[in-house]
Design a protein around this motif. Structure first.
Motif, PDB file in Angstrom:
ATOM      1  N   MET A 231       0.841  -1.200   0.000  1.00 49.99           N
ATOM      2  CA  MET A 231       0.000   0.000   0.000  1.00 49.99           C
ATOM      3  C   MET A 231       0.881   1.258   0.000  1.00 49.99           C
ATOM      4  N   SER A 232       0.590   2.183  -0.915  1.00 49.30           N
ATOM      5  CA  SER A 232       1.272   3.464  -0.949  1.00 49.30           C
ATOM      6  C   SER A 232       0.277   4.564  -0.586  1.00 49.30           C
ATOM      7  N   LEU A 233       0.676   5.453   0.298  1.00 49.32           N
ATOM      8  CA  LEU A 233      -0.215   6.549   0.682  1.00 49.32           C
ATOM      9  C   LEU A 233      -0.411   7.519  -0.475  1.00 49.32           C
ATOM     10  N   ASN A 234       0.539   7.539  -1.394  1.00 50.64           N
ATOM     11  CA  ASN A 234       0.454   8.463  -2.527  1.00 50.64           C
ATOM     12  C   ASN A 234      -0.646   8.089  -3.519  1.00 50.64           C
ATOM     13  N   GLN A 235      -1.172   6.866  -3.407  1.00 45.66           N
ATOM     14  CA  GLN A 235      -2.217   6.452  -4.350  1.00 45.66           C
ATOM     15  C   GLN A 235      -3.575   7.042  -4.000  1.00 45.66           C
ATOM     16  N   TYR A 236      -3.677   7.648  -2.825  1.00 44.91           N
ATOM     17  CA  TYR A 236      -4.969   8.166  -2.363  1.00 44.91           C
ATOM     18  C   TYR A 236      -5.078   9.673  -2.572  1.00 44.91           C
ATOM     19  N   LYS A 237      -6.254  10.102  -3.055  1.00 42.61           N
ATOM     20  CA  LYS A 237      -6.491  11.528  -3.270  1.00 42.61           C
ATOM     21  C   LYS A 237      -6.884  12.225  -1.962  1.00 42.61           C
ATOM     22  N   ILE A 238      -7.461  11.466  -1.035  1.00 47.90           N
ATOM     23  CA  ILE A 238      -7.823  12.038   0.259  1.00 47.90           C
ATOM     24  C   ILE A 238      -7.499  11.020   1.351  1.00 47.90           C
ATOM     25  N   ILE A 239      -6.881  11.499   2.427  1.00 47.81           N
ATOM     26  CA  ILE A 239      -6.585  10.644   3.571  1.00 47.81           C
ATOM     27  C   ILE A 239      -7.184  11.279   4.818  1.00 47.81           C
ATOM     28  N   PHE A 240      -7.984  10.489   5.521  1.00 49.32           N
ATOM     29  CA  PHE A 240      -8.570  10.910   6.799  1.00 49.32           C
ATOM     30  C   PHE A 240      -7.689  10.372   7.926  1.00 49.32           C
ATOM     31  N   TRP A 241      -7.253  11.256   8.798  1.00 45.89           N
ATOM     32  CA  TRP A 241      -6.340  10.907   9.875  1.00 45.89           C
ATOM     33  C   TRP A 241      -7.019  11.011  11.229  1.00 45.89           C
ATOM     34  N   ASP A 242      -7.044   9.918  11.977  1.00 47.47           N
ATOM     35  CA  ASP A 242      -7.343  10.027  13.399  1.00 47.47           C
ATOM     36  C   ASP A 242      -6.144  10.724  14.030  1.00 47.47           C
ATOM     37  N   PHE A 243      -6.245  11.130  15.290  1.00 46.37           N
ATOM     38  CA  PHE A 243      -5.137  11.857  15.910  1.00 46.37           C
ATOM     39  C   PHE A 243      -4.406  11.024  16.968  1.00 46.37           C
ATOM     40  N   ASP A 244      -5.094  10.714  18.070  1.00 45.99           N
ATOM     41  CA  ASP A 244      -4.453   9.944  19.138  1.00 45.99           C
ATOM     42  C   ASP A 244      -4.142   8.533  18.650  1.00 45.99           C
ATOM     43  N   GLY A 245      -2.875   8.139  18.758  1.00 42.87           N
ATOM     44  CA  GLY A 245      -2.473   6.811  18.326  1.00 42.87           C
ATOM     45  C   GLY A 245      -2.110   6.722  16.859  1.00 42.87           C
TER      46      GLY A 245
ATOM     47  N   TRP B 135       5.644  11.758  19.007  1.00 41.27           N
ATOM     48  CA  TRP B 135       5.019  11.543  17.707  1.00 41.27           C
ATOM     49  C   TRP B 135       5.059  10.050  17.387  1.00 41.27           C
ATOM     50  N   ILE B 136       4.069   9.566  16.659  1.00 34.34           N
ATOM     51  CA  ILE B 136       4.173   8.228  16.099  1.00 34.34           C
ATOM     52  C   ILE B 136       5.359   8.258  15.123  1.00 34.34           C
ATOM     53  N   PRO B 137       6.335   7.364  15.274  1.00 28.07           N
ATOM     54  CA  PRO B 137       7.543   7.431  14.449  1.00 28.07           C
ATOM     55  C   PRO B 137       7.245   7.508  12.945  1.00 28.07           C
ATOM     56  N   GLY B 138       7.854   8.494  12.306  1.00 25.92           N
ATOM     57  CA  GLY B 138       7.730   8.658  10.862  1.00 25.92           C
ATOM     58  C   GLY B 138       6.582   9.527  10.413  1.00 25.92           C
ATOM     59  N   VAL B 139       5.630   9.810  11.288  1.00 28.84           N
ATOM     60  CA  VAL B 139       4.422  10.500  10.842  1.00 28.84           C
ATOM     61  C   VAL B 139       4.700  11.946  10.436  1.00 28.84           C
ATOM     62  N   GLU B 140       5.605  12.633  11.138  1.00 32.01           N
ATOM     63  CA  GLU B 140       5.908  14.024  10.777  1.00 32.01           C
ATOM     64  C   GLU B 140       6.420  14.110   9.342  1.00 32.01           C
ATOM     65  N   ALA B 141       7.314  13.191   8.979  1.00 34.02           N
ATOM     66  CA  ALA B 141       7.871  13.192   7.631  1.00 34.02           C
ATOM     67  C   ALA B 141       6.806  12.850   6.597  1.00 34.02           C
ATOM     68  N   VAL B 142       5.958  11.879   6.915  1.00 37.10           N
ATOM     69  CA  VAL B 142       4.899  11.480   5.974  1.00 37.10           C
ATOM     70  C   VAL B 142       3.942  12.644   5.735  1.00 37.10           C
ATOM     71  N   ILE B 143       3.569  13.338   6.794  1.00 37.50           N
ATOM     72  CA  ILE B 143       2.669  14.484   6.649  1.00 37.50           C
ATOM     73  C   ILE B 143       3.319  15.583   5.815  1.00 37.50           C
ATOM     74  N   SER B 144       4.615  15.813   6.039  1.00 38.99           N
ATOM     75  CA  SER B 144       5.317  16.876   5.312  1.00 38.99           C
ATOM     76  C   SER B 144       5.498  16.538   3.837  1.00 38.99           C
ATOM     77  N   GLN B 145       5.406  15.238   3.488  1.00 39.78           N
ATOM     78  CA  GLN B 145       5.564  14.798   2.099  1.00 39.78           C
ATOM     79  C   GLN B 145       4.242  14.754   1.335  1.00 39.78           C
ATOM     80  N   LYS B 146       3.215  15.304   1.921  1.00 38.29           N
ATOM     81  CA  LYS B 146       1.898  15.340   1.269  1.00 38.29           C
ATOM     82  C   LYS B 146       2.007  15.889  -0.153  1.00 38.29           C
ATOM     83  N   LEU B 147       1.391  15.194  -1.098  1.00 41.33           N
ATOM     84  CA  LEU B 147       1.401  15.634  -2.485  1.00 41.33           C
ATOM     85  C   LEU B 147       0.516  16.862  -2.674  1.00 41.33           C
ATOM     86  N   LYS B 148       0.828  17.666  -3.675  1.00 40.36           N
ATOM     87  CA  LYS B 148       0.084  18.908  -3.887  1.00 40.36           C
ATOM     88  C   LYS B 148      -1.394  18.666  -4.168  1.00 40.36           C
ATOM     89  N   ASN B 149      -1.683  17.535  -4.825  1.00 43.95           N
ATOM     90  CA  ASN B 149      -3.077  17.265  -5.192  1.00 43.95           C
ATOM     91  C   ASN B 149      -3.803  16.399  -4.163  1.00 43.95           C
TER      92      ASN B 149
END
Length: 211
Positions: free
Chosen positions: A1-15, A95-109
């Motif tokens: 699974m690649s997160l980049n394949q999704y046009k919209i991602i819904f994120w829970d917060f805690d955990g 932070w959940i490990p890696g999440v800051e980087a993943v969020i910062s890599q959000k695609l423009k679209n």
């Protein structure tokens, strides 16, 4: 699974973004210091199975289990005490490990949406203080229902359900995704629950594998 394949991602917060599930578990138990082991176990199990459900639903239920009058006054009192316990602790939690980087890599679209059981004003304040508000297109807290947020967001943008993902850590998150026909990624916080033991779908411990 690649997160980049999704046009919209819904994120829970805690955990999912912050390693704060244990903070809220402890806070619920600390609200009822006189509760016996059976009631405390019941509260802990319910909270972990229903991580995405608002404290406005949980606290009246826990008051009832502790044979405390479920009055507006008591609900307000326990809600205020809970908020005082958790807000700063959540901000200061890891932070959940890696999440800051993943969020910062959000695609423009891509569209990123936070959907959490934390009250609206509280989650907005937390996200601002963490300096990640600009990474999210929308932020939804309680009393918004997760399933309704997903449904309305898919219509608003508009986005096909097959291009949408919910990342959560609880059965209630999974149900919100399932009810809208979107994919679900289980972020396993390590807290044991019946859902964690039985879930057979996509599961991660953290986001380092996506870097």
């Amino acid at each position: 699974m690649s997160l980049n394949q999704y046009k919209i991602i819904f994120w829970d917060f805690d955990g999912v973004i912050k390693d704060s599930v244990h903070i809220k578990t402890k806070a619920y138990l600390d609200l009822f210091p006189k509760a016996d082991a059976v009631i405390k176990g019941k509260i802990k199990d319910h909270h972990l199975r229903n991580g995405g459900i608002s404290r406005f639903v949980k606290i009246p239920l826990y008051l009832e289990w502790n044979e405390i009058e479920v009055s507006d006054e008591n609900i307000s009192k326990y809600l205020a005490e809970f908020a005082n316990i958790v807000t700063n602790a959540v901000i200061q939690s890891d932070w959940i490990p890696g999440v800051e980087a993943v969020i910062s890599q959000k695609l423009k679209n891509q569209v990123f949406v936070i959907v959490t059981g934390t009250p609206q004003n509280e989650i907005e304040s937390i996200v601002e203080k963490l300096n990640i508000a600009d990474k999210f297109d929308k932020i939804f807290g309680s009393p918004a229902e997760k399933s309704e947020v997903i449904k309305s967001s898919l219509i608003h943008y508009p986005i096909n359900p097959k291009d949408a993902l919910m990342i959560g850590d609880s059965e209630s998150d999974f149900k919100a995704a399932y009810q809208n026909g979107i994919d679900f990624l289980f972020c396993d916080s390590g807290e044991e629950s019946d859902f964690s033991k039985s879930f057979l779908g996509n599961r991660i411990k953290d986001f380092r594998s996506y870097l």
